[in-house]
Design a protein around this motif. Structure first.
Motif, PDB file in Angstrom:
ATOM      1  N   GLN A  42      42.870  48.249  30.615  1.00  0.00           N
ATOM      2  CA  GLN A  42      42.697  47.247  31.657  1.00  0.00           C
ATOM      3  C   GLN A  42      41.661  47.757  32.657  1.00  0.00           C
ATOM      4  N   VAL A  43      40.651  46.950  32.893  1.00  0.00           N
ATOM      5  CA  VAL A  43      39.612  47.300  33.851  1.00  0.00           C
ATOM      6  C   VAL A  43      39.911  46.605  35.167  1.00  0.00           C
ATOM      7  N   ARG A  44      39.983  47.367  36.231  1.00  0.00           N
ATOM      8  CA  ARG A  44      40.208  46.790  37.554  1.00  0.00           C
ATOM      9  C   ARG A  44      39.123  47.255  38.504  1.00  0.00           C
ATOM     10  N   LEU A  45      38.672  46.319  39.309  1.00  0.00           N
ATOM     11  CA  LEU A  45      37.715  46.609  40.374  1.00  0.00           C
ATOM     12  C   LEU A  45      38.334  46.118  41.678  1.00  0.00           C
ATOM     13  N   VAL A  46      38.403  46.999  42.660  1.00  0.00           N
ATOM     14  CA  VAL A  46      39.058  46.655  43.916  1.00  0.00           C
ATOM     15  C   VAL A  46      38.076  46.868  45.065  1.00  0.00           C
ATOM     16  N   GLU A  47      37.748  45.759  45.750  1.00  0.00           N
ATOM     17  CA  GLU A  47      36.827  45.837  46.880  1.00  0.00           C
ATOM     18  C   GLU A  47      37.582  46.074  48.175  1.00  0.00           C
ATOM     19  N   SER A  48      36.890  46.665  49.113  1.00  0.00           N
ATOM     20  CA  SER A  48      37.412  46.826  50.466  1.00  0.00           C
ATOM     21  C   SER A  48      36.240  46.950  51.424  1.00  0.00           C
ATOM     22  N   GLY A  49      36.535  46.786  52.723  1.00  0.00           N
ATOM     23  CA  GLY A  49      35.511  47.014  53.736  1.00  0.00           C
ATOM     24  C   GLY A  49      34.952  45.777  54.398  1.00  0.00           C
ATOM     25  N   GLY A  50      35.372  44.596  53.952  1.00  0.00           N
ATOM     26  CA  GLY A  50      34.875  43.385  54.587  1.00  0.00           C
ATOM     27  C   GLY A  50      35.464  43.214  55.977  1.00  0.00           C
ATOM     28  N   GLY A  51      34.976  42.204  56.684  1.00  0.00           N
ATOM     29  CA  GLY A  51      35.495  41.939  58.013  1.00  0.00           C
ATOM     30  C   GLY A  51      34.560  41.069  58.816  1.00  0.00           C
ATOM     31  N   LEU A  52      34.819  41.039  60.115  1.00  0.00           N
ATOM     32  CA  LEU A  52      34.036  40.242  61.055  1.00  0.00           C
ATOM     33  C   LEU A  52      33.126  41.181  61.847  1.00  0.00           C
TER      34      LEU A  52
END
Length: 115
Positions: free
Chosen positions: A1-11
């Motif tokens: 299973q390939v998973r990609l997890v993004e983080s760091g977005g915001g206003l």
């Protein structure tokens, strides 16, 4: 299973900076390419920045000179440093990885730039 997890977005205010991260569940060296795309509601998903074959990079015209894609192979993570952000950069940003001819996508992270 390939998973990609993004983080760091915001206003962030116009002119500000954000750094997005994309953590992969496997070695990023195994992917044929990895990169970042973004989508504004009602529009298609557009390429922002990618690592292409051989490790070279490609950028969308609207972000050249402001955004930088980088990676940490030891952490299996790809980054997108976004500087001098503009209101028109507001979108959901997605991490993409191409592996054995298949496209894998993260869940997306919202970036909102206020004027």
């Amino acid at each position: 299973q390939v998973r990609l997890v993004e983080s760091g977005g915001g206003l962030v205010q116009a002119g500000g900076s954000l750094r997005l991260s994309c953590a992969a569940s496997r070695s990023i060296l195994t992917f044929e390419s990895m990169g970042w795309y973004r989508r504004v509601p009602g529009n298609q998903r557009d390429m922002v920045a990618t690592f292409t074959g051989g490790g070279s990079t490609d950028y969308g015209d609207s972000v050249k000179g402001r955004f930088t894609i980088s990676r940490d192979n030891a952490k299996n993570t790809v980054y997108l440093q976004m500087n001098n952000l503009k209101p028109e950069d507001t979108a959901v940003y997605y991490c993409n990885g191409k592996l054995y001819g298949n496209d894998y996508w993260g869940q997306g992270t919202q970036v909102t730039v206020s004027s």
